[in-house]
Write an enzyme that holds these catalytic residues in place. Structure first.
Site, PDB file in Angstrom:
ATOM      1  N   GLU A  49       0.853  -1.188   0.000  1.00 14.31           N
ATOM      2  CA  GLU A  49       0.000   0.000   0.000  1.00 14.31           C
ATOM      3  C   GLU A  49       0.886   1.233   0.000  1.00 14.31           C
ATOM      4  OE1 GLU A  49      -3.859  -0.554   2.393  1.00 14.31           O
ATOM      5  OE2 GLU A  49      -2.324  -1.593   3.537  1.00 14.31           O
ATOM      6  N   ASP A  94      -2.751  -7.345  11.152  1.00 10.71           N
ATOM      7  CA  ASP A  94      -3.705  -6.623  10.307  1.00 10.71           C
ATOM      8  C   ASP A  94      -3.825  -7.244   8.911  1.00 10.71           C
ATOM      9  OD1 ASP A  94      -5.432  -4.371   9.753  1.00 10.71           O
ATOM     10  OD2 ASP A  94      -3.805  -3.542   8.523  1.00 10.71           O
ATOM     11  N   HIS A 137      -5.465 -11.728   5.378  1.00  9.93           N
ATOM     12  CA  HIS A 137      -5.517 -11.583   3.918  1.00  9.93           C
ATOM     13  C   HIS A 137      -4.422 -12.387   3.192  1.00  9.93           C
ATOM     14  CE1 HIS A 137      -8.336  -8.538   4.896  1.00  9.93           C
ATOM     15  NE2 HIS A 137      -7.497  -7.537   5.049  1.00  9.93           N
TER      16      HIS A 137
HETATM   17  C1  BG6 Z   1      -7.805  -4.039   5.823  1.00  4.36           C
HETATM   18  C2  BG6 Z   1      -6.653  -3.571   6.674  1.00  4.36           C
HETATM   19  O1  BG6 Z   1      -8.262  -5.283   6.261  1.00  4.36           O
HETATM   20  O2  BG6 Z   1      -7.363  -4.131   4.474  1.00  4.36           O
HETATM   21  C3  BG6 Z   1      -6.115  -2.245   6.182  1.00  4.36           C
HETATM   22  O3  BG6 Z   1      -7.115  -3.416   8.016  1.00  4.36           O
HETATM   23  C4  BG6 Z   1      -5.771  -2.324   4.701  1.00  4.36           C
HETATM   24  O4  BG6 Z   1      -4.983  -1.839   6.932  1.00  4.36           O
HETATM   25  C5  BG6 Z   1      -6.940  -2.902   3.913  1.00  4.36           C
HETATM   26  O5  BG6 Z   1      -5.477  -1.017   4.254  1.00  4.36           O
HETATM   27  C6  BG6 Z   1      -6.549  -3.159   2.470  1.00  4.36           C
HETATM   28  O6  BG6 Z   1      -7.702  -3.557   1.753  1.00  4.36           O
HETATM   29  P1  BG6 Z   1      -7.861  -3.267   0.205  1.00  4.36           P
HETATM   30  O7  BG6 Z   1      -9.131  -3.913  -0.189  1.00  4.36           O
HETATM   31  O8  BG6 Z   1      -7.870  -1.770   0.047  1.00  4.36           O
HETATM   32  O9  BG6 Z   1      -6.650  -3.854  -0.449  1.00  4.36           O
END
Ligand code: BG6
Length: 483
Positions: free
Chosen positions: A220, A239, A244
């Protein structure tokens, strides 16, 4: 049953009806689904929360939020007036008993059969009291079906995850529970199963004989922003990695399920989790972003963000090496990395295939062979590239890297937002894209020892790919792919 309206009406109760999650994700998804006729036309939305709103005030809040999210359908105002309600709720059991009665009255008024979604959109600290109160007040069952939706984080380590699940199971049966890891709602993530199991060309190569290593990157560009209060307690391992990235890894590594069905798929994911070798401390690198100039703008160091302790040791970057000790994957490293303030937002899986055993072309100058790579781009620019060498037309003989390329947008246009997919599945009772209790437990078993013995954080500059140490995790000349 996917993407069809459930055949009976239901009540969608959002605990945390004015939360950020409701405003940014749930409401826009509900509104768009409603506009497309995917939600049952008689769906009732009930927001609950501490704020003392009248129905009219809440509807105003909803209208404003939908406008902000540009998610208003044609007859939105009319729908909102008819279907959206608010119920102020305090912390104790009496408030939940009142909610019980209020829902019963509403459903009687609307002649509903009594099907309910109870969506916990509250901060994680409120999960346990809410679940206890819902159970004690008798809201765990009604005359139709009742489904409980819980967002990650599911606990903050193995013990707390077990406690949370024990409480959930005290009141709700597992088939009633929908644990959301929103990555599973992304079309490209679901496509991993189709990609693998509908195409024999890849699946026949999907093993240790052909694959050299797998890289999973979720990067990110943003910092922690306004979420530092939560994030400083969590860190990147909790997190992002525990949920994920680990979910992505299980989808890449799992065996074909006996059926394309929720429990069969989740059984295979759990087997992968159980096969992951304990990750050793020297196989993990932690980092934390410093301040500096990022594309012409000065950005804060993590420790200077609001609500972060000035000496915080929370990691904003993690890279690790894992092995799946089973017949398919023995010896193949899986490299996972994630971080904030990295060069770009990118979610990518790179499968690098082994090089051919002999280099025939050695006698020609400039003739090097590279690994074939399958680059599965989950976001942005969703699609995949298959990279291979071809002979360039000129002499002397030289090899050039080329790609076969597929892009979702070119083929299908814009992809649906994850929450739309997940909400439809909840009301249709399809648990395939939701995390089962044993997946949560196995994943925490893997990461809790690391959290208990966490090494220090190495600083990295914003806009870089994390601490240099992360490069050293990759051995045998391997490098992280960064485009
Ligand atoms: C969330 C995390 O689960 O996923 C965040 O808590 C992160 O920190 C986000 O920014 C990223 O999700 P996506 O869908 O924007 O890739």
């Amino acid at each position: 049953m996917k993407n069809r309206a459930a055949s009976e009406p239901y009540t969608f109760v959002v605990m945390g009806g004015t939360s950020d999650l409701m405003r940014r994700k749930i409401l826009p998804a509900l509104s768009i689904l409603r506009g497309r006729g995917t939600l049952h036309p008689d769906t009732i939305i009930v927001g609950t929360g501490r704020r003392r709103f009248e129905n009219g005030e809440y509807r105003e809040w909803i209208r404003h939020a939908a406008l902000e999210a540009r998610a208003k359908s044609n007859d939105f105002d009319q729908w909102c007036e008819r279907c959206v309600h608010y119920h102020s709720i305090g912390a104790g059991l009496p408030a939940y008993k009142e909610l019980h009665d209020a829902l019963f009255d509403l459903e009687r008024r609307y002649k509903h059969p009594g099907n309910r979604v109870l969506y916990l959109a509250t901060p994680p600290g409120a999960f346990k009291p809410s679940i206890s109160n819902l159970g004690e007040a008798g809201l765990n069952h009604c005359s139709g079906w009742t489904r409980l939706v819980v967002e990650k984080p599911f606990g903050h380590d193995l013990t707390s995850a077990r406690e949370l699940d024990a409480l959930i199971h005290r009141w709700f049966d597992e088939p009633q529970v929908y644990r959301i890891d929103h990555f599973l709602g992304k079309t490209t993530v679901q496509n991993l199963l189709i990609f693998r199991f509908a195409n024999s060309v890849f699946e026949s190569q999907w093993n240790r004989n052909s694959i050299d290593n797998v890289q999973i990157t979720v990067s990110e560009a943003d910092g922690v922003g306004g979420r530092a209060g939560y994030y400083d307690q969590a860190g990147a391992l909790r997190d992002m990695v525990q949920n994920h990235l680990t979910q992505l890894m299980t989808l890449v590594a799992m065996e074909a399920p006996v059926q394309f069905e929720a429990n069969a798929i989740r059984d295979e994911k759990v087997k992968v989790l159980r096969s992951i070798r304990p990750i050793t401390a020297d196989g993990v690198v932690y980092g934390q972003y410093t301040g500096g100039n990022l594309g012409g703008t000065e950005v804060n160091a993590y420790r200077d963000e609001t609500n972060v302790e000035p000496d915080s040791q929370t990691e904003t970057f993690v890279a690790l090496k894992a092995f799946v000790d089973n017949w398919r994957w023995q010896g193949v490293p899986f490299y996972l990395r994630t971080g904030k303030r990295l060069p770009q937002k990118l979610t990518q899986i790179v499968i690098s295939f082994r090089q051919p055993p002999v280099c025939f072309f050695r006698r020609f100058e400039d003739c090097t062979m590279q690994q074939n790579q399958l680059v599965i781009q989950l976001q942005p620019d969703e699609g995949f590239d298959l990279r291979f060498d071809v002979k360039a037309p000129e002499t002397p003989l030289s090899l050039r890297r080329q790609s076969l390329r597929f892009r979702y947008e070119e083929a299908f246009g814009e992809l649906p937002e994850a929450y739309k997919t997940l909400l439809v599945d909840i009301v249709n009772g399809d648990q395939t894209l939701f995390v089962r209790t044993d997946e949560v437990e196995q994943s925490w078993k893997l990461y809790t020892p690391l959290l208990e013995n966490r090494g220090g954080v190495a600083p990295y500059h914003p806009g870089t790919w994390g601490p240099v140490k992360a490069d050293r995790l990759l051995e045998s000349g391997r490098v992280w792919r960064t485009t």
